[in-house]
Design an enzyme around this catalytic site. Structure first.
Site, mmCIF file in Angstrom:
data_model
loop_
_atom_site.group_PDB
_atom_site.id
_atom_site.type_symbol
_atom_site.label_atom_id
_atom_site.label_comp_id
_atom_site.label_asym_id
_atom_site.label_seq_id
_atom_site.Cartn_x
_atom_site.Cartn_y
_atom_site.Cartn_z
ATOM 1 C CG HIS A 78 40.256 37.591 39.997
ATOM 2 N ND1 HIS A 78 39.366 37.153 40.939
ATOM 3 C CD2 HIS A 78 40.207 38.943 40.012
ATOM 4 C CE1 HIS A 78 38.825 38.210 41.528
ATOM 5 N NE2 HIS A 78 39.317 39.302 40.980
ATOM 6 N NE ARG A 108 41.848 45.309 44.104
ATOM 7 C CZ ARG A 108 41.062 44.567 43.330
ATOM 8 N NH1 ARG A 108 39.809 44.914 43.123
ATOM 9 N NH2 ARG A 108 41.532 43.510 42.734
ATOM 10 C CB CYS A 142 37.948 49.733 38.194
ATOM 11 S SG CYS A 142 37.590 49.280 39.892
HETATM 12 C C1 PEP Z 1 35.376 44.210 40.792
HETATM 13 O O1 PEP Z 1 34.987 43.467 41.695
HETATM 14 O O2 PEP Z 1 34.615 44.710 39.941
HETATM 15 C C2 PEP Z 1 36.805 44.538 40.677
HETATM 16 C C3 PEP Z 1 37.212 45.444 39.819
HETATM 17 O O3 PEP Z 1 37.662 43.833 41.440
HETATM 18 P P1 PEP Z 1 38.114 42.332 41.149
HETATM 19 O O4 PEP Z 1 37.558 41.923 39.819
HETATM 20 O O5 PEP Z 1 39.590 42.299 41.183
HETATM 21 O O6 PEP Z 1 37.475 41.586 42.286
HETATM 22 MG MG MG Z 2 36.291 42.998 43.366
#
Ligand code: PEP
Ligand code: MG
Length: 760
Positions: free
Chosen positions: A364, A507, A676
């Protein structure tokens, strides 16, 4: 055997530099195997030659002088074959190479094993004996185990040594490269500032002190505070512990006697070290000394010394926190494990790059770096964190490499790239207000992913049409407690107002995995398969309900809110969550808020959900694919682990087929489907997703104009033909190469920057 190995590894890992580490290895291995010779040869990657770096048993004067070509002699043969070679009569082997100065004449038995780290051959570890005999199986496996366990330490020691300016072979270091994985594209040149977790002695970097007297005073104050704390604890426990148990406190106080440990720290500070670094070095030395003692009671005292060191460090750090840290103008932030909250440590206008020894391109913190437009290298496991403070480096976020000792040529190479990037961004500004339409008229809505408020400004500047994913955990992560309903409401309102009337998809809290809250720690063996996302919030309805209530109230009068649920793997989770959302909605309306029920969506990011897309889509208003997690779970590749980063193929055939199936199934029940994950912000990924029929792509704001420029240059028909061709392929590498070729053919070669090919 295991204890022996452990104690060797521990001793080696504490060595202050590579030479000392190698000396420990040869001494301890020779002793453990009761053999006559143990030597280490390291391969210099620049000259491609082995150098004898340490030996016990051969002529010590040959160390650093005897060198061999990369395939020369038995050592070279071990390296080339990448497996152990065990010989009874080495001199009779056709590849035996005789060096008169080394004193090898009397040795017949030879066992050499390669030292391999992350597929790179670092060198060869050799044991020898006069008696002509084969080393037995247990000896061979012992040496293989030692070598495998020590490879990372040797690589680390090598990188640390080079940082001093001289290669271990004596060559001047130049354009020294530390490899990691690409975290966020772009190039930054600046001086390293290391951030380390508090009260972690191992993480303290070496630094020269600016004001010796100030450091001495801080250290003296820390010693006094710790002494006082120990006395207090001692007297508080006086009626609960027996006198012999309380003797430990006397031991601690004795250690704090100014003649002992503190005296050594003071000497190091006088020698120019900053107090925290001096403390780390002295404690390391004491710990090493105690651990080496055979007596079990005394060797256990190493734990007490570490404890004492940690207490002193905590005091020093508390003191340092009061003084605002000064940063140079261009800062590269470095940490063993960068976390999103660390990004706020340095003023944004000074930050030019990020380096994390752990994590990978899908962590992240890397996603945040991309959103902030900051070059970032992840998983640079060999970064000598303790020695890199203040060193000038280039962060190449395209290739995932870090360079120190930058030559004039390398500097100008990277300055040119940075200039090209700036020009490219300027050029893209012209299409900011143009629609994202293909040459054959297909409209492709482009939305953004947000988390911080700064993303909002950047997104609006890039002409975003809406928010496809607002990661609500980001404001939770930069807090030191759960934000209240009112605080959340204010934060959400800012997002909703900024994009109104455009939609904002919020979310619900997605913590767990690699996203942790300092005030709500989740410690698990297998966090990505554990308590994550919806699993946490359904178990804690009080958190979920407050969050949804804050979202709903924030949307009053705007009605542009969409709510999305992460990590769904069961239909029952959707039903439970919907029940809670409806409950809050009615309560909020009863309170007098005039709001519409927001569309409710689900993320498809767990493989099980792929096969229930129809059932899911029938229950909700929209679905959105989280391709980051979907890829990690489909391929069983931890998105955060640099060791397997090369297996995290976003264009793996299994991923592409899954993505296509999701759109088909969602459309079969007339529901819109968006994506996304990071794939939407990749030029090749965006083309393929459009061809599959995705209704909307949501990406980080920095990718938006690039993706728009690519999609405006192609036709849907061309993209569909490309997709059909790629779906018939079975290799992720071939698919990726074909996409890059297709991009080059339409004139977008600058979007897939090839790695540097010159050797440095
Ligand atoms: C994903 O898993 O693709 C997503 C958009 O969520 P995150 O990256 O925050 O887990
Ligand atoms: Mg995710």
């Amino acid at each position: 055997m295991l204890n022996l190995l452990k104690s060797i590894v521990q001793e080696v890992s504490k060595a202050p530099e590579l030479g000392a580490a190698l000396e420990i290895i040869v001494r301890r291995v020779r002793e453990a195997m009761s053999t006559e010779v143990c030597s280490v040869y390291l391969l210099d990657p620049v000259q491609n030659r082995y150098t004898l770096m340490a030996t016990e048993g051969l002529n010590a004067s040959a160390v650093g002088k005897v060198t061999l070509g990369h395939s020369e002699g038995l050592v070279g043969l071990v390296g080339v074959r990448e497996e152990p070679i065990n010989l009874q009569n080495a001199p009779a082997h056709p590849r035996f190479r005789y060096f008169p100065e080394i004193g090898e004449d009397p040795y017949n038995a030879f066992l050499g094993v390669p030292i391999i780290h992350r597929r790179r051959n670092l060198g060869v570890l050799v044991v020898q004996q006069k008696e002509a005999r084969l080393f037995d199986e247990s000896e061979e496996s012992f040496l293989v185990t030692v070598s495998a366990q020590l490879a990372a330490t040797i690589a680390h020691g090598e990188a640390t040594g080079i940082l001093s300016g001289i290669h271990f072979s004596g060559e001047r270091a130049r354009d020294v490269c530390i490899k990691g994985v690409a975290g966020s594209g772009g190039v930054g040149i600046g001086h390293c500032a290391v951030i380390y977790p508090p009260a972690d002695l191992d993480a303290v970097p070496d630094k020269l002190c600016e004001d010796i007297e100030l450091e001495l005073a801080a250290f003296a104050a820390a010693v006094e505070t710790v002494r006082e704390d120990i006395r207090k604890v001692d007297s508080r426990l006086s009626d609960q512990l027996r006198p012999e148990e309380r003797a430990l406190f006397d031991v601690y106080l004795g250690m704090l006697d100014s003649n002992a440990l503190p005296g050594e720290v003071v000497t190091m500070i006088r020698g120019g070290h900053w107090a925290q670094g001096a403390l780390r070095r002295v404690i390391d030395e004491y710990v090493r000394h105690f651990e080496a003692i055979k007596d079990a009671y005394l060797s256990e005292r190493a734990v007490d010394i570490k404890d004492l060191g940690t207490r002193l460090l905590a005091c020093l750090q508390m003191d340092a926190e009061k003084v605002e840290r000064k940063y140079p103008d261009k800062v590269v932030l470095v940490s063993e494990e960068l976390t999103p909250s660390m990004l706020g440590e340095v003023p944004r206008n000074k930050l030019v790059g990020l380096v994390s020894a752990r994590g990978s391109g899908n962590s992240h913190v890397a996603i945040l770096a991309r959103a902030m437009g900051l070059p970032c290298v992840m998983g640079a496991v060999d970064t000598p964190i303790n020695r890199i403070e203040g060193v000038e480096v280039v962060v190449d976020g395209f290739s995932g490499e870090l360079y120190s000792h930058i030559s004039a040529e390398l500097r100008s190479y990277y300055l040119n790239i940075a200039e090209e990037e700036r020009n490219l961004s300027k050029g893209l500004e012209q299409i900011r207000d143009k629609p994202c339409v293909t040459v054959d008229g297909h409209q492709m809505p482009l939305w953004v992913n947000t988390g911080l408020m700064t993303d909002v400004m950047r997104s609006l500047n890039q002409g975003a049409e809406g928010v496809g994913l607002y990661r609500t955990e980001v404001p939770f992560m930069i807090n030191d407690r759960f934000p209240s309903e009112l605080e959340q409401r204010d934060t959400y309102r800012e997002q909703l107002e900024a994009f109104s009337p455009g939609p904002v998809t919020m979310r619900t809290l997605d913590v767990g995995g690699d996203k942790s809250l300092s005030y709500f720690p989740i410690n698990e063996e297998n966090p990505f398969l554990g308590w994550r996302g919806i699993r946490v919030t359904l178990d804690h309805p009080e958190i979920f309900l407050v969050q949804v209530r804050a979202m709903l109230k924030a949307s009053a009068g705007l009605n542009n809110l969409r709510i999305m649920l992460p990590m769904i793997s069961n239909i029952s989770e959707i039903e439970e969550a919907m029940h809670l959302v409806y409950r809050v909605y009615h309560e909020v309306r009863e309170e007098g808020f005039d709001i519409a029920l927001p569309p409710l969506g689900v993320m498809i990011e767990v493989p099980a959900a792929i096969f229930q897309v129809r059932e899911i889509a029938e229950r909700v208003d929209f679905i959105s694919v989280g391709s980051n997690d979907l890829t990690q779970y489909l391929l069983a590749v931890d998105r955060n682990n640099p060791r397997v980063a090369s297996l995290y193929h976003t264009f793996h055939p299994a991923v592409l087929h899954a993505l296509k199936r999701i759109v088909e199934d969602a459309h079969a029940v007339d529901k819109k489907v968006s994506i996304c994950g990071e794939l939407a912000g990749d030029p090749g990924g965006a083309i393929l997703l459009m061809a599959m029929g995705y209704d909307m792509l949501s990406m980080n704001a920095n990718s938006l104009l690039r993706i728009k420029s690519v999609l405006r240059a192609v036709s849907l028909e061309w993209a569909q033909a490309l997709l059909a061709r790629l779906l018939a392929m079975d290799s992720p590498q071939v698919i990726k190469a074909s996409i890059d070729l297709a991009l080059r053919e339409i004139g977008f070669d600058h979007l897939s920057r090839p790695p540097r090919t010159e050797s440095h």
